[in-house]
Design an enzyme around this catalytic site. Structure first.
Site, PDB file in Angstrom:
ATOM      1  NE  ARG A   1      65.717  45.883  89.636  1.00 57.40           N
ATOM      2  CZ  ARG A   1      66.867  45.763  88.999  1.00 57.40           C
ATOM      3  NH1 ARG A   1      67.024  46.320  87.820  1.00 57.40           N
ATOM      4  NH2 ARG A   1      67.857  45.100  89.528  1.00 57.40           N
TER       5      ARG A   1
ATOM      6  CD  GLU B   1      64.259  36.382  71.714  1.00 57.57           C
ATOM      7  OE1 GLU B   1      64.824  35.570  72.452  1.00 57.57           O
ATOM      8  OE2 GLU B   1      63.684  37.398  72.150  1.00 57.57           O
TER       9      GLU B   1
ATOM     10  CB  CYS C   1      64.227  42.908  94.526  1.00 55.16           C
ATOM     11  SG  CYS C   1      63.698  41.384  95.300  1.00 55.16           S
TER      12      CYS C   1
ATOM     13  CG  HIS D   1      67.194  13.457  63.665  1.00 55.47           C
ATOM     14  ND1 HIS D   1      67.460  12.309  62.976  1.00 55.47           N
ATOM     15  CD2 HIS D   1      67.714  14.468  62.924  1.00 55.47           C
ATOM     16  CE1 HIS D   1      68.137  12.592  61.877  1.00 55.47           C
ATOM     17  NE2 HIS D   1      68.292  13.901  61.819  1.00 55.47           N
TER      18      HIS D   1
ATOM     19  CE  LYS E   1      60.955  38.268  74.084  1.00 56.72           C
ATOM     20  NZ  LYS E   1      62.158  37.684  74.303  1.00 56.72           N
TER      21      LYS E   1
ATOM     22  CD1 TRP F   1      60.693  37.669  90.143  1.00 56.72           C
ATOM     23  CD2 TRP F   1      62.466  36.731  91.142  1.00 56.72           C
ATOM     24  NE1 TRP F   1      60.949  36.472  89.516  1.00 56.72           N
ATOM     25  CE2 TRP F   1      62.024  35.879  90.111  1.00 56.72           C
ATOM     26  CE3 TRP F   1      63.562  36.339  91.909  1.00 56.72           C
ATOM     27  CZ2 TRP F   1      62.646  34.674  89.816  1.00 56.72           C
ATOM     28  CZ3 TRP F   1      64.186  35.128  91.620  1.00 56.72           C
ATOM     29  CH2 TRP F   1      63.727  34.316  90.579  1.00 56.72           C
TER      30      TRP F   1
ATOM     31  CG  ASN G   1      68.092  43.677  93.815  1.00 56.86           C
ATOM     32  OD1 ASN G   1      67.727  42.521  93.666  1.00 56.86           O
ATOM     33  ND2 ASN G   1      68.733  44.360  92.882  1.00 56.86           N
ATOM     34  N   GLY G   2      69.045  41.350  96.247  1.00 53.41           N
ATOM     35  CA  GLY G   2      70.242  40.508  96.276  1.00 53.41           C
ATOM     36  C   GLY G   2      70.043  39.376  97.258  1.00 53.41           C
TER      37      GLY G   2
ATOM     38  CD  GLU H   1      61.192  35.942  77.871  1.00 55.02           C
ATOM     39  OE1 GLU H   1      62.164  36.221  78.577  1.00 55.02           O
ATOM     40  OE2 GLU H   1      60.972  36.522  76.784  1.00 55.02           O
TER      41      GLU H   1
ATOM     42  CE  LYS I   1      64.109  44.739  80.306  1.00 57.24           C
ATOM     43  NZ  LYS I   1      63.768  43.733  79.283  1.00 57.24           N
TER      44      LYS I   1
HETATM   45  C1  G6P Z   1      66.029  37.297  82.471  1.00 59.18           C
HETATM   46  C2  G6P Z   1      64.955  37.980  81.660  1.00 59.18           C
HETATM   47  C3  G6P Z   1      65.180  37.697  80.170  1.00 59.18           C
HETATM   48  C4  G6P Z   1      66.595  38.108  79.775  1.00 59.18           C
HETATM   49  C5  G6P Z   1      67.642  37.405  80.631  1.00 59.18           C
HETATM   50  C6  G6P Z   1      69.041  37.928  80.368  1.00 59.18           C
HETATM   51  O1  G6P Z   1      65.838  35.933  82.424  1.00 59.18           O
HETATM   52  O2  G6P Z   1      63.676  37.534  82.049  1.00 59.18           O
HETATM   53  O3  G6P Z   1      64.245  38.455  79.428  1.00 59.18           O
HETATM   54  O4  G6P Z   1      66.798  37.795  78.424  1.00 59.18           O
HETATM   55  O5  G6P Z   1      67.351  37.633  82.006  1.00 59.18           O
HETATM   56  O6  G6P Z   1      69.113  39.268  80.739  1.00 59.18           O
HETATM   57  P1  G6P Z   1      70.277  40.244  80.298  1.00 59.18           P
HETATM   58  O7  G6P Z   1      69.969  41.524  80.984  1.00 59.18           O
HETATM   59  O8  G6P Z   1      71.563  39.627  80.760  1.00 59.18           O
HETATM   60  O9  G6P Z   1      70.228  40.342  78.814  1.00 59.18           O
END
Ligand code: G6P
Length: 633
Positions: A29, A502, A2, A525, A506, A76, A102-103, A509, A628
């Site tokens: 957000r 990673e 949010c 395995h 990606k 969100w 937000n929260g 995501e 994010k």
């Molecule tokens: C969310 C985002 C990810 C991010 C993670 C950790 O899940 O979608 O892209 O890596 O949070 O966020 P931070 O701000 O703690 O690195």
């Protein structure tokens, strides 16, 4: 998780337009619904709906609202489905009090029941709606707007960053914060903004205040006063100035923030390289004297910690245990040693699970907290003994790219500082590592300048081409072929497992593909059973100590009909010869550069994910179901 934005001004400006621009900059957000409310001539004017901001704006004309006060929200969903009725702002019964939040108000059910029993009528399923009704309830008992907000917030458990306006109070917005981020921007004497993140008001002002936990601010045009919610007393705060440029938070000619931020990496990393030595030293010294060290984070930051701990452990000679932040307390509840050192990584500095992990470690074991974040003044900095800011600049794309490489680079710099203090490597070696580290931005720049078409083609049309012919035809059109396959792997050994993981994240995501990053050795395995004729496997293969064994793993997958795509250095011969397709990273093949390959190899996988998303007609900046910054458990 949010985004909220608020504006109060004495200027003759289009309030709706500014509020709309503000939440657009916060759309990373959350983007399942949005709304704006403005205050004008004793009335609140609201427009809100489910869907993305542009679509709602087209339908409702969000930018067309009267007045000098506006609050905006992009959601969100947590409590209540993403529907019009659940979208913010939320109101009291008389529709005079509007709240964007937000929260999570954790005790909202109990509060809601109490309010209903007093005759309040709720419209939504959200936790947020209890806030305006509580304020209304206290106003009924004779308190003024500000006093009623104080009392209402004292009833709320959980986290909030919220902005509140009142139809009968044309002179103020009230904002409150506990855990969820809130910053306030000031154009002296003219306009005051509040937002979940600085980029929302960056085009208007760089002067800002960070609202602390349990603090309330009263915003007036170009002015702000701060109060402690618990004691209701005034607090003195000094403004800060952010040095981010406005351009950094705009797309600047790129189709997506993700692509822009991938391309910003060389510049971002050059800034990271200028982190002052004193900051690195305080981290290095804390680690050198530590007996037990943990590293914790979420998502991409967690994979940065996997790569970074490898580099630091090499020079420190102590194993660093990585634990996902959400598991931290569960796993260590009976065994966290007193005075442990915890390295916490978070680009936003607001991920609630990371914050909770370090808070718990501090309280229960007096742990030393070393945090690495990209956001000055973020929550994580308040719970840390030492903080390093990575200097990547604002990152708007939901999928982290430049902040990942900046985090790994920062950890590598700490590793080298440890090596220097401990005199572990001969000084010639340290010089060579430093030289290699300083070359990282240029290697990435060279790669991006020369490989974009190659990667684009890889992700564009492979489905049209029979795999056997690929080698002959070059790498054209590999991407669609990859997209056409249900599964594939990123495999690696040693430090590159972080890169594989990673890269896989990606893909999940932004391209919504279940692509797994895995250990090449461990893949036999179990996961190898997925391999059949034409199954693509991407090997991350810098020529480090693991290379010889990786050759064996490549052979195992090739023998089973797997199609091999490899990420190798420019001079590579063996694995590239075994591969159907290669992506070459322009870096020297020596041990000094190899140690930093998690930074130089990842842009290729970021681009693969980006183009895979485009091929699947997905918006890489707004991946499905993601936000994010995750400020809920
Ligand atoms: C969310 C985002 C990810 C991010 C993670 C950790 O899940 O979608 O892209 O890596 O949070 O966020 P931070 O701000 O703690 O690195």
């Amino acid at each position: 998780m949010c985004g909220i934005f608020g504006i109060i001004t004495n200027q003759d400006i289009e309030i709706g337009k500014l509020a709309l621009e503000g939440i657009k900059r916060l759309e990373y957000r959350g983007y399942d619904s949005c709304g704006i409310v403005s205050q004008h001539e004793g009335k609140l004017h609201v427009k809100k709906d489910a869907g993305k901001i542009n679509a709602i704006n087209k339908k409702l004309g969000l930018d067309d609202l009267p007045g000098k006060i506006a609050l905006a929200h992009t959601r969100w969903a947590t409590h209540g489905a993403p529907t019009k009725i659940n979208s913010h702002p939320h109101f009291d019964c008389s529709e005079k009090i509007a709240v964007v939040h937000n929260g999570i108000i954790e005790n909202f059910l109990e509060l809601k029941e109490r309010l209903i029993s007093k005759g309040h009528v709720f419209k939504s399923d959200t936790d947020t709606e209890v806030i305006p009704h509580l304020i209304e309830e206290y106003e009924k008992r004779g308190l003024n707007f500000q006093e009623a907000v104080f009392e209402a917030l004292r009833q709320c458990e959980g986290g909030y960053g919220a902005a509140i306006c009142h139809a009968d109070c044309p002179d103020k917005i009230i904002v409150v914060r506990k855990e969820s981020p809130l910053v306030i921007g000031i154009e002296d004497g003219k306009t005051t903004y509040c937002a979940s993140d600085i980029p929302a008001f960056l085009p208007h002002t760089r002067k800002h205040y960070v609202l602390g936990d349990d603090e309330l601010a009263v915003l007036r045009p170009g002015e702000v006063d701060f109060y402690d919610i618990k004691t209701k007393t005034l607090i003195e705060k000094s403004p800060k100035t952010i040095d981010w440029s406005v351009d950094a938070a705009e797309k600047g000619g790129y189709d997506h923030f993700m692509l822009k931020e991938i391309f910003e990496q060389p510049q971002a990393l050059k800034r990271t390289l200028s982190i002052p030595l004193e900051s690195l030293r305080s981290f290095a010294e804390s680690l050198i004297t530590a007996k037990t060290i943990y590293i914790t984070a979420a998502g991409t930051s967690f994979y940065a910690s996997l790569a970074g701990k490898f580099i630091i452990s090499k020079f420190l000679g102590i194993h660093i245990q990585e634990i996902e932040c959400s598991e931290f307390q569960t796993q260590l509840s009976d065994c966290l040693e007193k005075n442990s050192v915890i390295i916490a990584l978070s680009q936003s500095g607001e991920t609630i699970d990371t914050i909770e992990a370090i808070r718990w470690a501090k309280e229960s074991a007096d742990a030393t907290i070393l945090s690495i974040t990209n956001v000055v003044g973020s929550s994580i900095t308040r719970y840390s003994d030492h903080t390093i800011i990575t200097r990547a600049g604002p990152e708007i794309g939901v999928a982290a790219t430049k902040t990942y490489t900046a985090q790994v680079l920062t950890l590598a710099m700490i590793g080298l500082e440890i090596a220097r203090i401990k005199n572990l490597e001969s000084s010639e070696d340290i010089k060579s590592y430093k030289k290699a580290l300083n070359e990282v931005p240029n290697i990435i720049e060279k790669f991006l300048n020369h490989n974009i078409e190659h990667i684009k083609k890889i992700m564009k049309g492979l489905e049209k081409i029979k795999f056997k012919k690929i080698k002959k035809l070059g790498n054209k059109d590999l991407g669609k072929k990859l997209n056409n396959k249900h599964n594939f792997f990123f495999l690696a050994r040693g430090i590159s497992i972080a890169t594989a993981k990673e890269g896989g994240l990606k893909m999940k995501e932004v391209a919504c593909r279940f692509i797994e990053g895995y250990s090449a050795a461990h893949a036999k395995h179990g996961p190898i059973s997925l391999v059949r004729g034409g199954f693509p496997i991407i090997f991350i293969a810098p020529p480090d100590d693991t290379y010889t064994r990786l050759i064996g793993n490549v052979a195992e997958f090739k023998a089973r009909g797997g199609k091999i795509i490899s990420l190798v250095v420019e001079s590579d011969e063996t694995i590239s010869e075994m591969s159907d397709i290669t992506i070459r990273i322009p870096q020297p093949a020596d041990r000094f550069h190899n140690l930093f390959s998690p930074i130089t190899f990842i842009p290729a996988l970021q681009l693969l994910a980006y183009y895979a998303a485009l091929d699947a007609h997905l918006d890489p900046d707004q991946p499905r179901n993601l936000a994010k910054t995750v400020t809920v458990h």
